[in-house]
Write a protein that holds these residues in place. Structure first.
Motif, PDB file in Angstrom:
ATOM      1  N   LYS A   1       0.834  -1.205   0.000  1.00 56.00           N
ATOM      2  CA  LYS A   1       0.000   0.000   0.000  1.00 56.00           C
ATOM      3  C   LYS A   1       0.870   1.257   0.000  1.00 56.00           C
ATOM      4  CE  LYS A   1      -2.016  -1.390   3.820  1.00 56.00           C
ATOM      5  NZ  LYS A   1      -1.311  -2.683   3.986  1.00 56.00           N
ATOM      6  N   THR A   2       1.883   1.253   0.872  1.00 56.07           N
ATOM      7  CA  THR A   2       2.775   2.413   0.917  1.00 56.07           C
ATOM      8  C   THR A   2       3.519   2.555  -0.416  1.00 56.07           C
ATOM      9  OG1 THR A   2       3.029   2.191   3.301  1.00 56.07           O
ATOM     10  CG2 THR A   2       4.739   3.428   2.147  1.00 56.07           C
ATOM     11  N   THR A   3       3.921   1.421  -0.974  1.00 60.61           N
ATOM     12  CA  THR A   3       4.593   1.434  -2.267  1.00 60.61           C
ATOM     13  C   THR A   3       3.703   2.077  -3.334  1.00 60.61           C
ATOM     14  OG1 THR A   3       5.717  -0.600  -1.642  1.00 60.61           O
ATOM     15  CG2 THR A   3       5.680  -0.063  -3.995  1.00 60.61           C
TER      16      THR A   3
ATOM     17  N   MET B   1      -3.157   9.530   2.066  1.00 60.59           N
ATOM     18  CA  MET B   1      -3.041   9.346   3.519  1.00 60.59           C
ATOM     19  C   MET B   1      -2.731   7.888   3.810  1.00 60.59           C
ATOM     20  SD  MET B   1      -6.243  11.743   4.640  1.00 60.59           S
ATOM     21  CE  MET B   1      -5.579  12.181   6.214  1.00 60.59           C
ATOM     22  N   ASP B   2      -1.591   7.669   4.466  1.00 63.37           N
ATOM     23  CA  ASP B   2      -1.116   6.311   4.708  1.00 63.37           C
ATOM     24  C   ASP B   2      -1.364   5.923   6.162  1.00 63.37           C
ATOM     25  OD1 ASP B   2       0.066   3.897   4.466  1.00 63.37           O
ATOM     26  OD2 ASP B   2       2.017   4.636   3.769  1.00 63.37           O
ATOM     27  N   GLU B   3      -2.444   5.261   6.416  1.00 58.94           N
ATOM     28  CA  GLU B   3      -2.837   4.878   7.779  1.00 58.94           C
ATOM     29  C   GLU B   3      -2.604   6.021   8.760  1.00 58.94           C
ATOM     30  OE1 GLU B   3      -1.555   0.990   9.092  1.00 58.94           O
ATOM     31  OE2 GLU B   3      -0.883   0.527   7.072  1.00 58.94           O
ATOM     32  N   PRO B   4      -3.187   7.171   8.478  1.00 56.81           N
ATOM     33  CA  PRO B   4      -2.806   8.351   9.255  1.00 56.81           C
ATOM     34  C   PRO B   4      -3.254   8.298  10.707  1.00 56.81           C
ATOM     35  CG  PRO B   4      -4.672   8.850   7.857  1.00 56.81           C
ATOM     36  CD  PRO B   4      -4.213   7.489   7.476  1.00 56.81           C
TER      37      PRO B   4
ATOM     38  N   PHE C   1       2.173  10.977   5.793  1.00 56.92           N
ATOM     39  CA  PHE C   1       2.967   9.760   5.896  1.00 56.92           C
ATOM     40  C   PHE C   1       2.489   8.855   7.020  1.00 56.92           C
ATOM     41  CE2 PHE C   1       5.564  12.593   3.488  1.00 56.92           C
ATOM     42  CZ  PHE C   1       6.215  11.766   2.598  1.00 56.92           C
ATOM     43  N   GLN C   2       2.848   7.582   6.854  1.00 56.43           N
ATOM     44  CA  GLN C   2       2.446   6.574   7.829  1.00 56.43           C
ATOM     45  C   GLN C   2       3.023   6.906   9.206  1.00 56.43           C
ATOM     46  OE1 GLN C   2       3.130   2.641   6.331  1.00 56.43           O
ATOM     47  NE2 GLN C   2       2.037   1.659   7.977  1.00 56.43           N
ATOM     48  N   ARG C   3       4.324   7.264   9.239  1.00 54.72           N
ATOM     49  CA  ARG C   3       4.898   7.794  10.475  1.00 54.72           C
ATOM     50  C   ARG C   3       4.952   9.308  10.312  1.00 54.72           C
ATOM     51  NH1 ARG C   3      10.262   6.031  11.106  1.00 54.72           N
ATOM     52  NH2 ARG C   3      10.273   5.525   8.899  1.00 54.72           N
TER      53      ARG C   3
END
Ligand SMILES: Nc1ncnc2c1ncn2[C@@H]1O[C@H](COP(=O)(O)OP(=O)(O)OP(=O)(O)O)[C@@H](O)[C@H]1O
Ligand SMILES: [Mg+2]
Lengths: 247, 259
Positions: A47-49, A152-155, A76-78
């Motif tokens: 997913k992030t990719t 939005m990556d698992e925000p 970002f996720q982090r």
């Protein structure tokens, strides 16, 4: 109007032994302009990719990535806050990178930070913030660039339920106000059922799109415990046929 | 022991050292040609401080030191950034760095004298050469350890390489640069002083050589103290700079407290 179209996107990564790992295997999807599009899938499925490809931070092995957006921004996720900048400095950082700093930038940033409940902390450095506060700065930094495509990556994954709900509602409000396109990665079906128009279900590696479910519920979606249960039930019904096991 | 009482141990140990030193000299256990008692050093120091010669020596050496350090910072940091940014530059330059770094830099002194002759240029040059290596390696290490994620972040917002350099590279490298400077500071002083030992007509190093040749041990000790104070002062300035630059950092002792 289409905001994003991926066509047969393949992504391989070189492995330690010299082999190549196929992460994305012919992924195709279309996101309409102004849509709240979500993606769920097992951890490590890419997913992030995928978001990196959309952002232009990586180039696909093959296939095409077409983005129709004047400006895109990633949450970002982090949180990825720069430790040497204050909350305000971090919030302004996206605009600074995009050459968008003008006389108006700081008041706008302060207003958004206040709206996110951070007005007490604007001059603090990130190491003094809780994870939830950092994540809000991460979100503010992206929103301030006024993107028309927001990734939005698992925000909200690291947040407590109350804070998560607050931020979800803030996000929905801004989305209604500004009409940008959202691509929202999550591990929580209940979350995407509350937020999204569509849920793309991804398989495990090598990853394909199993299917895209339309949520089709009216907004605003209710936030009572019963309504949440009903939402979750709805999302599970929608996505059940795509999963061998649950997400 | 009361918390904070440990500080007094420094005072006590230094005090004891001075007293023992004085007593050793008074008891004539060592010849006054080899060692002067602290009381005499103090008396000689008072007269030297009142004369212009000490100050002109100090000014001369301090200027050479400052110039050497400035050259080393600019040159060392620039080269460090270059080899940090470019693998090609790294592989082209690294063999030289490794070899020169392996040499005790003092052996370069005859070469420096051969090329530029004895004098101020040689003093500055040796100090600069010696100080640039720790600064260069620290800068390189700083670039190598930059957070890739921060660069990705900046790029995702459309930052140009220039903006990335200003907002990610510089803040990330400066702490490394400062620790390189901490070592470089001492090296610059060593380089300048050694060059002055070799040949010069002014400066702390030159004067110390001269005093020793004339067996003026007490004056020599005065100069020794001046060198120490000067280097400590430079270190203290650097410390202040470091504190300013690192204000954002959490308490640096927090991690090891109570260990
Ligand atoms: N730069 C890289 N080099 C090699 N392999 C990579 C790289 N980036 C990602 N991968 C691999 O690609 C796969 C997908 O990673 P990715 O981070 O996109 O997963 P994800 O779906 O976001 O997972 P999560 O839900 O845990 O965040 C993983 O197996 C990972 O090891
Ligand atoms: Mg991920």
């Amino acid at each position: 109007m289409t905001a994003l179209r991926l066509t047969d996107v393949v992504m391989d990564f070189p492995q330690v032994g010299g082999e190549r790992l196929r992460v994305l295997d012919s992924v195709s999807l279309t996101v309409a302009s102004g849509e709240f599009y979500s993606m769920v899938g097992p951890s490590g499925c890419g997913k992030t990719t995928l978001l990196d490809l959309v952002m232009g931070l990586a180039v696909p092995t093959s296939g095409s990535v077409e983005v129709e957006a004047r400006r895109k921004a990633m949450v970002f996720q982090r949180p990825q806050l720069l430790p040497w900048r204050t909350v305000l400095g971090n919030a302004l950082y996206g605009m600074e990178c995009g050459g968008q700093l003008d006389g108006d930038a700081e008041p706008r940033a302060l207003a958004l930070l206040q709206r996110m409940g951070l007005s007490q902390h604007v001059h603090e450095h990130p190491h003094r913030l809780s994870e939830g506060m950092k994540q809000r700065v991460n979100l503010a930094r992206a929103l301030l660039t006024e993107p028309d495509l927001l990734l939005m990556d698992e925000p909200f994954a690291a947040l407590d339920p109350a804070t998560r709900r607050r931020l979800q509602d803030d996000l929905l409000e801004l989305w209604h106000e500004r009409g940008f396109t959202v691509i929202f990665v999550s591990h929580s079906l209940a979350e995407v059922a509350y937020l999204a128009d569509s849920i793309a279900v991804l398989s495990d590696k090598p990853t394909r799109v199993c299917g895209v479910a339309k949520v089709g519920l009216p907004r605003p979606r209710a936030a009572t415990p019963q309504a949440e249960l009903a939402l979750l039930q709805h999302a599970e019904d929608l996505t059940r046929r795509y999963f061998a096991t649950s997400v | 022991m009361r918390p904070g009482a440990e500080r007094w141990l420094s005072v006590v140990s230094v005090g004891t050292f001075v007293v023992v030193w004085e007593l050793v000299c008074r008891a004539a256990w060592v010849s006054p040609v080899l060692l002067s008692p602290p009381s005499q050093v103090a008396v000689v120091g008072a007269t030297l401080v009142a004369q212009p010669r000490l100050w002109s020596d100090l000014l001369y050496t301090a200027t050479a030191f400052g110039a050497a350090l400035a050259i080393a910072v600019v040159g060392g940091a620039a080269l460090g950034v270059l080899i940090g940014y470019s693998r090609a530059a790294y592989f082209a330059v690294n063999p030289f760095i490794v070899v020169i770094n392996a040499l005790p830099k003092v052996v370069l002194m005859p070469l420096v004298v051969l090329w530029v002759g004895i004098g101020t240029t040689a003093n500055v040059l040796l100090g600069a050469v010696m100080a640039s290596f720790p600064i260069l390696t620290a800068t390189y290490a700083g670039i190598r350890s930059l957070e890739r994620d921060y660069v990705r972040l900046a790029r995702s917002f459309g930052a140009t390489p220039r903006v990335i350099f200003r907002t990610i590279v510089v803040p990330g490298v400066v702490p490394y640069l400062i620790s390189g400077l901490r070592v470089g500071l001492n090296y610059a002083m060593v380089g300048v002083l050694i060059s002055e030992f070799f040949g010069s007509s002014l400066g702390l190093g030159y004067r110390m050589m001269l005093l020793m040749a004339n067996f003026e041990v007490a004056s020599f000790f005065v100069y020794l103290v001046v060198v120490a104070i000067f280097t400590l002062g430079a270190s203290a300035l650097l410390h202040i700079l470091e504190r300013r630059v690192q204000r954002w950092r959490p308490d640096p002792f927090a991690a090891t407290r109570g260990m």
